[in-house]
Design a protein around this motif. Sequence first.
Motif, PDB file in Angstrom:
ATOM      1  N   ARG A  12       0.840  -1.200   0.000  1.00  0.00           N
ATOM      2  CA  ARG A  12       0.000   0.000   0.000  1.00  0.00           C
ATOM      3  C   ARG A  12       0.878   1.255   0.000  1.00  0.00           C
ATOM      4  O   ARG A  12       0.670   2.178  -0.784  1.00  0.00           O
ATOM      5  CB  ARG A  12      -0.936   0.010   1.208  1.00  0.00           C
ATOM      6  N   ASP A  16       1.315   4.060  -2.887  1.00  0.00           N
ATOM      7  CA  ASP A  16       0.984   5.429  -2.512  1.00  0.00           C
ATOM      8  C   ASP A  16       2.005   6.429  -3.051  1.00  0.00           C
ATOM      9  O   ASP A  16       1.728   7.619  -3.142  1.00  0.00           O
ATOM     10  CB  ASP A  16       0.881   5.546  -0.992  1.00  0.00           C
ATOM     11  N   SER A  24      -3.945   5.326   3.132  1.00  0.00           N
ATOM     12  CA  SER A  24      -4.531   4.417   4.127  1.00  0.00           C
ATOM     13  C   SER A  24      -5.834   5.022   4.641  1.00  0.00           C
ATOM     14  O   SER A  24      -6.073   6.222   4.517  1.00  0.00           O
ATOM     15  CB  SER A  24      -3.552   4.183   5.278  1.00  0.00           C
ATOM     16  N   THR A  25      -6.674   4.162   5.215  1.00  0.00           N
ATOM     17  CA  THR A  25      -7.947   4.601   5.791  1.00  0.00           C
ATOM     18  C   THR A  25      -8.052   4.061   7.212  1.00  0.00           C
ATOM     19  O   THR A  25      -7.317   3.159   7.601  1.00  0.00           O
ATOM     20  CB  THR A  25      -9.148   4.068   4.977  1.00  0.00           C
ATOM     21  N   LYS A  26      -8.980   4.609   7.980  1.00  0.00           N
ATOM     22  CA  LYS A  26      -9.199   4.131   9.350  1.00  0.00           C
ATOM     23  C   LYS A  26      -9.720   2.702   9.366  1.00  0.00           C
ATOM     24  O   LYS A  26      -9.359   1.907  10.216  1.00  0.00           O
ATOM     25  CB  LYS A  26     -10.175   5.049  10.090  1.00  0.00           C
ATOM     26  N   SER A  27     -10.562   2.366   8.396  1.00  0.00           N
ATOM     27  CA  SER A  27     -11.182   1.035   8.382  1.00  0.00           C
ATOM     28  C   SER A  27     -10.255  -0.052   7.837  1.00  0.00           C
ATOM     29  O   SER A  27     -10.484  -1.229   8.066  1.00  0.00           O
ATOM     30  CB  SER A  27     -12.465   1.055   7.549  1.00  0.00           C
ATOM     31  N   GLU A  30      -8.505  -0.549   2.251  1.00  0.00           N
ATOM     32  CA  GLU A  30      -7.508  -0.652   1.182  1.00  0.00           C
ATOM     33  C   GLU A  30      -6.674  -1.924   1.325  1.00  0.00           C
ATOM     34  O   GLU A  30      -6.291  -2.532   0.327  1.00  0.00           O
ATOM     35  CB  GLU A  30      -6.611   0.595   1.140  1.00  0.00           C
ATOM     36  N   TYR A 128     -13.576   2.143  -0.451  1.00  0.00           N
ATOM     37  CA  TYR A 128     -12.272   2.815  -0.422  1.00  0.00           C
ATOM     38  C   TYR A 128     -12.357   4.186  -1.065  1.00  0.00           C
ATOM     39  O   TYR A 128     -11.783   5.161  -0.570  1.00  0.00           O
ATOM     40  CB  TYR A 128     -11.228   1.932  -1.111  1.00  0.00           C
ATOM     41  N   GLU A 129     -13.081   4.256  -2.158  1.00  0.00           N
ATOM     42  CA  GLU A 129     -13.262   5.535  -2.841  1.00  0.00           C
ATOM     43  C   GLU A 129     -13.881   6.559  -1.896  1.00  0.00           C
ATOM     44  O   GLU A 129     -13.431   7.700  -1.809  1.00  0.00           O
ATOM     45  CB  GLU A 129     -14.146   5.332  -4.075  1.00  0.00           C
ATOM     46  N   GLU A 130     -14.898   6.149  -1.157  1.00  0.00           N
ATOM     47  CA  GLU A 130     -15.580   7.055  -0.231  1.00  0.00           C
ATOM     48  C   GLU A 130     -14.729   7.403   0.986  1.00  0.00           C
ATOM     49  O   GLU A 130     -14.791   8.514   1.495  1.00  0.00           O
ATOM     50  CB  GLU A 130     -16.899   6.430   0.235  1.00  0.00           C
ATOM     51  N   GLU A 131     -13.925   6.461   1.464  1.00  0.00           N
ATOM     52  CA  GLU A 131     -13.174   6.659   2.703  1.00  0.00           C
ATOM     53  C   GLU A 131     -11.857   7.402   2.538  1.00  0.00           C
ATOM     54  O   GLU A 131     -11.261   7.794   3.534  1.00  0.00           O
ATOM     55  CB  GLU A 131     -12.896   5.309   3.372  1.00  0.00           C
ATOM     56  N   GLY A 132     -11.372   7.573   1.337  1.00  0.00           N
ATOM     57  CA  GLY A 132     -10.111   8.292   1.235  1.00  0.00           C
ATOM     58  C   GLY A 132      -9.483   8.368  -0.135  1.00  0.00           C
ATOM     59  O   GLY A 132      -8.718   9.293  -0.414  1.00  0.00           O
TER      60      GLY A 132
END
Length: 170
Positions: A12, A16, A24-27, A30, A128-132
């Motif tokens: 990841r 990046d 990266s996301t909180k959930s 990714e 993933y698109e929505e979260e970051g």
Amino acid sequence: MNTTPDIYEHLRAYLDEMPIPFPSTKSGVEIRLLKKLFTEEEAAISLQLSALPEKASKIHKRFYDANFSLEYLEKRLQEMVKKGLIREVKSRNNPSVVKYGRMPLAIGMFEAQVDQITKGVAEDFFAYEEEGFAAAVLGQKTKQMRTIPLNVRIAPEFHVGNYDDIRVPS
């Protein structure tokens, strides 16, 4: 091939670094997405790829403790191309000369899944698109896709009509 428990986090972070980011996301969606697309071995191989395509022989040299042959690596790279995980570039002059490089998630891996996408991959991608991912792509200072003025006149060879000009023959 040695892999580490956090091989997907390494992948990841590596992805990046590309012009299209892979934040990266909180959930951790990714990482779930990468696990659905890549095996651990494929993730380890991807970590040795450049954004600029290279021959398998050059990639193979990066595996210092490689306990596999160049032929094995070439086979795995071809499988990864078929899975839509990496890109393959063939020489125009000599199609037997093949080079491999990493791809970004979008415009790249996601689109390459068109014939094999699963519901789970699609759901994770949209999450993933929505979260970051969307915010990271749209927040880039230099956009990946942009208009660059050239100050050159382009004269169309053929006229393309618009919808309002359509006439039904009488």
